[in-house]
Design a protein around this motif. Structure first.
Motif, PDB file in Angstrom:
ATOM      1  N   LEU A  76       0.830  -1.210   0.000  1.00 32.70           N
ATOM      2  CA  LEU A  76       0.000   0.000   0.000  1.00 32.70           C
ATOM      3  C   LEU A  76       0.864   1.259   0.000  1.00 32.70           C
ATOM      4  O   LEU A  76       0.580   2.220  -0.723  1.00 32.70           O
ATOM      5  CB  LEU A  76      -0.921   0.016   1.219  1.00 32.70           C
ATOM      6  CG  LEU A  76      -2.133  -0.885   1.174  1.00 32.70           C
ATOM      7  CD1 LEU A  76      -2.837  -0.885   2.527  1.00 32.70           C
ATOM      8  CD2 LEU A  76      -3.087  -0.443   0.080  1.00 32.70           C
ATOM      9  N   ARG A  77       1.914   1.240   0.812  1.00 32.94           N
ATOM     10  CA  ARG A  77       2.787   2.423   0.859  1.00 32.94           C
ATOM     11  C   ARG A  77       3.495   2.640  -0.462  1.00 32.94           C
ATOM     12  O   ARG A  77       3.664   3.772  -0.908  1.00 32.94           O
ATOM     13  CB  ARG A  77       3.790   2.288   1.997  1.00 32.94           C
ATOM     14  CG  ARG A  77       3.118   2.435   3.338  1.00 32.94           C
ATOM     15  CD  ARG A  77       4.076   2.748   4.400  1.00 32.94           C
ATOM     16  NE  ARG A  77       3.377   2.933   5.660  1.00 32.94           N
ATOM     17  CZ  ARG A  77       3.966   3.314   6.752  1.00 32.94           C
ATOM     18  NH1 ARG A  77       5.250   3.561   6.751  1.00 32.94           N
ATOM     19  NH2 ARG A  77       3.268   3.454   7.854  1.00 32.94           N
ATOM     20  N   LEU A  78       3.921   1.556  -1.100  1.00 30.35           N
ATOM     21  CA  LEU A  78       4.570   1.693  -2.408  1.00 30.35           C
ATOM     22  C   LEU A  78       3.593   2.215  -3.452  1.00 30.35           C
ATOM     23  O   LEU A  78       3.956   3.052  -4.284  1.00 30.35           O
ATOM     24  CB  LEU A  78       5.152   0.351  -2.844  1.00 30.35           C
ATOM     25  CG  LEU A  78       6.373  -0.134  -2.063  1.00 30.35           C
ATOM     26  CD1 LEU A  78       6.751  -1.551  -2.481  1.00 30.35           C
ATOM     27  CD2 LEU A  78       7.540   0.814  -2.240  1.00 30.35           C
ATOM     28  N   LEU A  79       2.357   1.735  -3.402  1.00 27.69           N
ATOM     29  CA  LEU A  79       1.343   2.227  -4.335  1.00 27.69           C
ATOM     30  C   LEU A  79       1.063   3.705  -4.110  1.00 27.69           C
ATOM     31  O   LEU A  79       0.850   4.467  -5.053  1.00 27.69           O
ATOM     32  CB  LEU A  79       0.056   1.414  -4.205  1.00 27.69           C
ATOM     33  CG  LEU A  79       0.118  -0.022  -4.715  1.00 27.69           C
ATOM     34  CD1 LEU A  79      -1.158  -0.770  -4.357  1.00 27.69           C
ATOM     35  CD2 LEU A  79       0.367  -0.056  -6.210  1.00 27.69           C
ATOM     36  N   GLY A  83       1.938   6.967  -6.688  1.00 25.92           N
ATOM     37  CA  GLY A  83       0.822   7.759  -7.176  1.00 25.92           C
ATOM     38  C   GLY A  83      -0.357   6.939  -7.662  1.00 25.92           C
ATOM     39  O   GLY A  83      -1.296   7.481  -8.229  1.00 25.92           O
ATOM     40  N   VAL A  84      -0.328   5.636  -7.433  1.00 30.21           N
ATOM     41  CA  VAL A  84      -1.418   4.764  -7.869  1.00 30.21           C
ATOM     42  C   VAL A  84      -2.593   4.857  -6.902  1.00 30.21           C
ATOM     43  O   VAL A  84      -3.750   4.775  -7.310  1.00 30.21           O
ATOM     44  CB  VAL A  84      -0.925   3.301  -7.976  1.00 30.21           C
ATOM     45  CG1 VAL A  84      -2.056   2.364  -8.347  1.00 30.21           C
ATOM     46  CG2 VAL A  84       0.220   3.206  -8.970  1.00 30.21           C
ATOM     47  N   LEU A  85      -2.304   5.063  -5.627  1.00 25.61           N
ATOM     48  CA  LEU A  85      -3.327   5.102  -4.589  1.00 25.61           C
ATOM     49  C   LEU A  85      -3.237   6.437  -3.866  1.00 25.61           C
ATOM     50  O   LEU A  85      -2.144   6.914  -3.552  1.00 25.61           O
ATOM     51  CB  LEU A  85      -3.081   3.944  -3.605  1.00 25.61           C
ATOM     52  CG  LEU A  85      -4.171   3.555  -2.640  1.00 25.61           C
ATOM     53  CD1 LEU A  85      -5.440   3.152  -3.380  1.00 25.61           C
ATOM     54  CD2 LEU A  85      -3.706   2.399  -1.774  1.00 25.61           C
ATOM     55  N   GLU A  86      -4.392   7.045  -3.623  1.00 33.06           N
ATOM     56  CA  GLU A  86      -4.409   8.328  -2.908  1.00 33.06           C
ATOM     57  C   GLU A  86      -3.983   8.121  -1.459  1.00 33.06           C
ATOM     58  O   GLU A  86      -4.197   7.070  -0.870  1.00 33.06           O
ATOM     59  CB  GLU A  86      -5.812   8.932  -2.941  1.00 33.06           C
ATOM     60  CG  GLU A  86      -6.235   9.418  -4.309  1.00 33.06           C
ATOM     61  CD  GLU A  86      -7.603  10.082  -4.259  1.00 33.06           C
ATOM     62  OE1 GLU A  86      -8.040  10.473  -3.163  1.00 33.06           O
ATOM     63  OE2 GLU A  86      -8.221  10.205  -5.327  1.00 33.06           O
TER      64      GLU A  86
END
Length: 120
Positions: A76-79, A83-86
């Motif tokens: 999640l942190r990498l996403l 910029g994939v996840l807000e």
């Protein structure tokens, strides 16, 4: 015991002086470089220590579940960084996963008689 090369002391002193000057002039850059160089090694050494110290006390299924949940948190942190996840969405999911970590570990701790001492 072998003797060190003749200029080892002066090389170490110059390296320490250069590191100190960099830390004063560009502290954030120095921190980032240091973290990049030693962060992964530090994590690996810590994980080895934790494995050797606690692997006999942690049930295999619990350890596997904790590693998977922590892996999803890292993902999640990498996403988020990519910029994939807000940011807000990533934080909400991370909180859910941390609650899941507690939910997975607490029953094992309670059965071992450890959980209640952590709550008080």
């Amino acid at each position: 015991m072998r003797a060190l090369p003749q200029h080892t002391g002066s090389c170490l002193a110059l390296t320490a002086l250069a590191a100190a000057i960099m830390a004063v002039l560009i502290p954030l850059g120095t921190y980032a470089v240091t973290l990049a160089l030693f962060g992964l090694v530090h994590v690996a050494v810590e994980l080895r220590y934790v494995d050797r110290r606690f692997s006999g006390r942690v049930p295999w299924r619990l350890g596997t579940a904790l590693v998977w949940i922590l892996g999803v948190i890292v993902l999640l942190r990498l996403l988020q960084l990519g910029g994939v996840l807000e940011r807000v969405a990533a934080l909400r999911w991370e909180l859910v996963l941390v609650a899941l970590l507690v939910g997975v570990a607490l029953p094992v701790l309670l059965r071992a008689g450890i959980g209640l001492s952590l709550i008080h």
